[in-house]
Design a protein around this motif. Structure first.
Motif, short mmCIF file in Angstrom:
data_model
loop_
_atom_site.label_atom_id
_atom_site.label_comp_id
_atom_site.label_asym_id
_atom_site.label_seq_id
_atom_site.Cartn_x
_atom_site.Cartn_y
_atom_site.Cartn_z
N ASP A 161 0.83 -1.21 0.00
CA ASP A 161 0.00 0.00 0.00
C ASP A 161 0.86 1.26 0.00
O ASP A 161 0.55 2.23 -0.69
CB ASP A 161 -0.92 0.02 1.22
N ARG A 165 0.88 4.24 -2.72
CA ARG A 165 0.60 5.62 -2.32
C ARG A 165 1.72 6.57 -2.75
O ARG A 165 1.46 7.69 -3.18
CB ARG A 165 0.41 5.72 -0.81
N TYR A 166 2.97 6.13 -2.62
CA TYR A 166 4.07 6.98 -3.05
C TYR A 166 4.07 7.16 -4.56
O TYR A 166 4.36 8.26 -5.06
CB TYR A 166 5.43 6.44 -2.58
N GLN A 191 1.44 7.22 -6.43
CA GLN A 191 0.37 8.18 -6.68
C GLN A 191 0.81 9.59 -6.30
O GLN A 191 0.48 10.56 -6.98
CB GLN A 191 -0.89 7.78 -5.90
N TYR A 192 1.54 9.70 -5.22
CA TYR A 192 2.03 11.02 -4.79
C TYR A 192 3.02 11.59 -5.81
O TYR A 192 2.95 12.77 -6.16
CB TYR A 192 2.69 10.91 -3.41
N LEU A 203 -1.27 12.39 -8.29
CA LEU A 203 -2.64 11.99 -8.00
C LEU A 203 -2.99 12.19 -6.53
O LEU A 203 -4.13 12.46 -6.18
CB LEU A 203 -2.87 10.53 -8.41
N GLU A 204 -2.01 12.01 -5.66
CA GLU A 204 -2.18 12.28 -4.23
C GLU A 204 -1.52 13.61 -3.93
O GLU A 204 -0.44 13.91 -4.43
CB GLU A 204 -1.52 11.18 -3.38
N LYS A 205 -2.15 14.40 -3.07
CA LYS A 205 -1.62 15.73 -2.77
C LYS A 205 -0.60 15.74 -1.63
O LYS A 205 0.23 16.62 -1.54
CB LYS A 205 -2.76 16.68 -2.40
N ARG A 206 -0.69 14.74 -0.76
CA ARG A 206 0.20 14.70 0.40
C ARG A 206 1.01 13.41 0.42
O ARG A 206 0.53 12.37 0.04
CB ARG A 206 -0.59 14.82 1.69
N GLU A 207 2.21 13.53 0.93
CA GLU A 207 3.08 12.37 1.10
C GLU A 207 2.48 11.46 2.18
O GLU A 207 2.04 11.94 3.21
CB GLU A 207 4.46 12.85 1.52
N PRO A 208 2.47 10.14 1.97
CA PRO A 208 1.84 9.22 2.95
C PRO A 208 2.73 8.97 4.17
O PRO A 208 3.19 7.85 4.41
CB PRO A 208 1.62 7.95 2.13
#
Length: 185
Positions: free
Chosen positions: A16, A20-21, A23-24, A28-33
């Motif tokens: 996961d 997420r990284y 996507q970041y 696509l993701e605005k914040r680092e997970p």
């Protein structure tokens, strides 16, 4: 929980986190997970000092820790490039995949049906779009330049790969679009 459940959970959390990284980094993701990364680090620290007697679980744990450390170095390098302003997000590639998925036809099937002129047109459009995304001027490139570049390099690529069944695609490397050749599938 036992070590079996913890290793399974760690493996899933790592998968996961990688997603997420990605996507970041593509935007696509605005914040680092960071919270998920902290959970993975906590799970790794949980068994770091504990002796694991079962060889299979010990191997799985060390493999997961090695994979996590490799990804962490990779992520830190990309984050450093972003901070320095030298990293261009691969939005072009993700946008291209989304458009092809929305059109309901896979990219491979589309590429195999194209004629040579259609392929030059497709490469030209992709190249212009990539230049827009990289904030480079588009009006400095013409279809004839793309066609000439493809025709110039086609014989050497043909000799190198041993076939004339080639397809061309546009990739963004170091913030600049480039045309790459490969075997048509």
């Amino acid at each position: 929980m036992g070590i079996v459940e913890d290793l399974t959970k760690l493996e899933q959390m790592l998968a996961d986190l990688v997603l997420r990284y990605e996507q970041y980094f593509t935007g696509l993701e605005k914040r680092e997970p960071l919270s998920l990364r902290a959970e993975v680090e906590k799970a790794v620290r949980l068994y770091t000092g504990v002796p694991i007697n079962n060889t299979m679980y010990k191997h799985k744990f060390t493999t997961l820790v090695g994979r996590f450390n490799t990804y962490r170095e990779h992520w830190n390098r990309i984050l450093r490039l972003i901070e320095e302003g030298r990293y261009s997000r691969d939005r072009f590639i993700s946008d291209l995949h989304q458009r092809q998925h929305a059109a309901g036809r896979p990219a491979k099937a589309e590429a195999t049906r194209q004629e040579p002129d259609n392929e030059v047109e497709r490469v030209y459009r992709e190249y212009c779009e990539a230049r827009k995304i990289c904030n480079l001027p588009v009006d400095t490139v013409s279809r004839d330049q793309i066609r000439a570049a493809i025709e110039k390099h086609k014989p050497s690529i043909k000799n190198k790969l041993g076939t004339d069944n080639l397809t061309f695609r546009v990739v963004v490397e170091d913030g600049k679009p480039k045309i790459k050749a490969g075997l048509r599938k």
